[in-house]
Design an enzyme around this catalytic site. Structure first.
Site, PDB file in Angstrom:
ATOM      1  N   THR A 110       0.825  -1.211   0.000  1.00 21.80           N
ATOM      2  CA  THR A 110       0.000   0.000   0.000  1.00 21.80           C
ATOM      3  C   THR A 110       0.857   1.258   0.000  1.00 21.80           C
ATOM      4  OG1 THR A 110      -0.145  -0.076   2.429  1.00 21.80           O
ATOM      5  CG2 THR A 110      -1.938  -1.105   1.190  1.00 21.80           C
ATOM      6  N   TYR A 158      -9.458  -4.621  13.089  1.00 20.72           N
ATOM      7  CA  TYR A 158      -8.320  -3.708  12.987  1.00 20.72           C
ATOM      8  C   TYR A 158      -7.893  -3.246  14.376  1.00 20.72           C
ATOM      9  CZ  TYR A 158      -5.882   0.726  12.438  1.00 20.72           C
ATOM     10  OH  TYR A 158      -4.996   1.757  12.565  1.00 20.72           O
TER      11      TYR A 158
END
Length: 324
Positions: A35, A140
């Site tokens: 990313t 997360y």
């Protein structure tokens, strides 16, 4: 100091790497570029393309010898984590385990960890203090909490010094380093994208018990955030207790509503940015703001650019001109 920065090709990691270099440190960036962007890595930093899940590669890289690690590499999309919890625990926690093991083997004494206020879930007290009970509501946040716990146990087991910095929304830009996410979920870049493309912006929920009816969130400028990482690093080097794991929240202490963010964006961009009022999204809290009293008091953190105008102006300059 010789410093090892994981995720240093990403938004926050690259800004911290640049700030470390400015302060005279020797920096090595380790990133798999899944990313991140190679061009965001500061030119003066060494770069190693590698994956934290590759245990041998991590051991070889960390084994070169460092004074401390700054750990940013992670999967970070809340929605995706709800759909793929095993991916988030596998990559975030698994990578951190390999990193901490490599640090122990190479006798690297300290780590600054990029954690998140998502570990608190739905808070009972706002602004959120560090002693609020962690109750993450997504994979997360839970994976980041697991890493916090790993650092605490590692400190007790083999003397690792650690600081975890927990924060919510980061905005703005630093020079040529800014947000460049393939999947963009953050409010400010989404509003600015709407402005750039002359589109409208969806506001989810206008009936919250807040002054203007929209949800309130915390925003911190990425350069101020980077400064906190440097302060934590230096504090550990100067007086950090072996085996101690300290946790600090990073926030503006006030919070800004969606309407406030939208209005400042209109002023900065000189664009109308029409708003589409949508129903609330399930699970969206009314107000999420992190207290920063402890980090201000203990580390002397004094954010200078975390007003909305500075954050949005720098983000807009990066989006339109390629640099803040």
């Amino acid at each position: 100091m010789r410093l090892f920065v994981t995720g240093g090709a990403g938004y926050i990691g690259s800004v911290v790497a640049a700030k470390l270099l400015q302060a005279g440190h020797d920096v090595t960036v380790f990133d798999n570029l899944s990313t991140g962007h190679r061009e965001l890595v500061p030119k003066a930093a060494r770069f190693i393309q590698g994956d934290l899940l590759d245990r041998a590669a991590v051991q070889a890289a960390v084994g070169a010898g460092f004074d401390a690690v700054l750990h940013f590499a992670a999967k970070s999309l809340v929605g995706e984590s709800a759909q793929k919890p095993s991916l988030y625990f596998g990559e975030n926690v698994g990578g951190a385990v390999n990193l901490v093991d490599a640090m122990r083997e190479a006798q690297v004494p300290s780590i600054v960890f990029s954690s998140t206020a998502a570990v608190y879930g739905e808070p009972e007290v706002v602004p959120i203090p560090e002693d609020a009970p962690p109750r993450p509501v997504n994979a997360y946040g839970a994976s980041k909490l697991a890493i916090d716990q790993l650092l605490s146990f590692s400190g007790a087991a083999h003397g690792l010094k650690a600081v975890s910095l927990r924060y919510f929304n980061v905005g703005g830009a630093f020079g040529y380093q800014g947000e460049r996410h393939t999947i963009e979920t953050h409010v400010i870049p989404r509003i600015l994208t709407a402005a750039q493309q002359d589109e409208s912006f969806d506001v989810y929920g206008t009936d919250y018990p807040t002054p203007d009816g929209t949800a309130v969130r915390d925003y911190v400028h990425v350069a101020d955030l980077a400064d906190a990482h440097l302060l934590a690093l230096l504090d550990m080097a100067e007086r950090g207790t072996i085996g101690q794991h300290r946790i600090y929240n990073l926030g503006n202490g006030e919070g800004f509503s969606v309407r406030q963010v939208l209005e400042v964006a209109r002023q900065v961009t000189q664009k109308a940015i029409p708003a589409n009022e949508r129903p609330r999204r399930a699970g969206d809290p009314v107000r999420l703001v992190a207290s920063s009293e402890k980090v201000r008091r203990e580390l002397g953190w004094n954010p200078e650019r975390s007003d909305l105008a500075s954050i949005i102006s720098d983000a807009w300059s990066f989006m339109t001109k390629g640099r803040a």
